[in-house]
Scaffold this motif. Sequence first.
Motif, PDB file in Angstrom:
ATOM      1  N   LYS A   1      -4.131   2.844   8.456  1.00  0.00           N
ATOM      2  CA  LYS A   1      -2.783   3.228   8.932  1.00  0.00           C
ATOM      3  C   LYS A   1      -2.146   4.285   8.022  1.00  0.00           C
ATOM      4  O   LYS A   1      -1.630   5.293   8.510  1.00  0.00           O
ATOM      5  CB  LYS A   1      -1.895   1.978   8.989  1.00  0.00           C
ATOM      6  CG  LYS A   1      -0.432   2.272   9.267  1.00  0.00           C
ATOM      7  CD  LYS A   1       0.350   1.066   9.741  1.00  0.00           C
ATOM      8  CE  LYS A   1       0.348  -0.098   8.793  1.00  0.00           C
ATOM      9  NZ  LYS A   1       1.111  -1.251   9.327  1.00  0.00           N
TER      10      LYS A   1
ATOM     11  N   ASN B   1      -4.473  -1.417   6.539  1.00  0.00           N
ATOM     12  CA  ASN B   1      -3.446  -0.638   5.838  1.00  0.00           C
ATOM     13  C   ASN B   1      -3.995   0.729   5.442  1.00  0.00           C
ATOM     14  O   ASN B   1      -3.340   1.755   5.643  1.00  0.00           O
ATOM     15  CB  ASN B   1      -2.985  -1.371   4.576  1.00  0.00           C
ATOM     16  CG  ASN B   1      -1.954  -2.442   4.870  1.00  0.00           C
ATOM     17  OD1 ASN B   1      -1.438  -2.533   5.975  1.00  0.00           O
ATOM     18  ND2 ASN B   1      -1.672  -3.256   3.870  1.00  0.00           N
TER      19      ASN B   1
ATOM     20  N   GLY C   1       1.247  -8.237   6.195  1.00  0.00           N
ATOM     21  CA  GLY C   1      -0.171  -8.119   5.838  1.00  0.00           C
ATOM     22  C   GLY C   1      -0.462  -8.411   4.374  1.00  0.00           C
ATOM     23  O   GLY C   1      -1.341  -9.221   4.050  1.00  0.00           O
TER      24      GLY C   1
ATOM     25  N   ASN D   1      -6.783  -6.919   6.680  1.00  0.00           N
ATOM     26  CA  ASN D   1      -5.434  -6.436   6.358  1.00  0.00           C
ATOM     27  C   ASN D   1      -5.459  -5.243   5.412  1.00  0.00           C
ATOM     28  O   ASN D   1      -4.725  -4.274   5.606  1.00  0.00           O
ATOM     29  CB  ASN D   1      -4.592  -7.568   5.768  1.00  0.00           C
ATOM     30  CG  ASN D   1      -3.908  -8.380   6.848  1.00  0.00           C
ATOM     31  OD1 ASN D   1      -3.080  -7.865   7.588  1.00  0.00           O
ATOM     32  ND2 ASN D   1      -4.283  -9.642   6.973  1.00  0.00           N
TER      33      ASN D   1
END
Length: 195
Positions: A101, A98, A160, A94
């Motif tokens: 992303k 992140n 997340g 997670n």
Amino acid sequence: MDDYAGKFDATGQDYLRRIRAGAQRMGQLIDDLLNLSLVTRSEMTLDPVNLTALAREAIAELQPQQAGRAVQWEVSDPLTARGDTRLLQLALVNLLANALKFTGKCAHARIEFGQQAQGAELAFFVRDNGAGFDMAYADRLFGAFQRLHTPLEFPGTGIGLATVQRIIHRHGGRVWAEAQPGKGATFYFTLPAAE
Ligand SMILES: Nc1ncnc2c1ncn2[C@@H]1O[C@H](COP(=O)(O)OP(=O)(O)OP(=O)(O)O)[C@@H](O)[C@H]1O
Ligand SMILES: [Mg+2]
């Protein structure tokens, strides 16, 4: 849509599309909530965990999301702790997802997983040079469905970090973030030391 789309005019078809998108979104939210509750309820077994190896596996798992991008990953070696391998893997995926992303709009993304002294304790950290966020909202991030970016900027449901926080708290650790808009974010967490 399969059986009746042809019998509706453009407005009717638009309504159908919106109803379908809403139902799909609700399905995604329910799946995410079920996964979050599993994180709190599943049995935990504590073992020595090689976090360096877990991070490398997580990065390999994220390859499809990285397609066409040049990302510089830096993983310190060795990083070890005592914990539940499966839960820590989920937390790392997670955090690294992140970082991947929110560097999506950077020409030169750099993502680092390491360890550093934070006062009297050693904290692990995941650092990126991506979009960052305003620290005024930093305490919201770890709540379920709380997001600081719009789905148009960066997609996601906002589950997340709630998952990450539950995993770290179950291990008796702490998790927190530092960031600046446009200058990247660092997520820190502590865990009991490996024996
Ligand atoms: N590395 C990061 N850089 C900048 N903002 C971040 C970062 N990680 C998390 N955030 C902010 O915290 C919010 C919550 O993160 P979280 O991982 O819970 O949700 P998400 O990534 O949006 O969706 P999901 O993880 O459910 O796919 C994000 O929407 C974003 O606004
Ligand atoms: Mg996320």
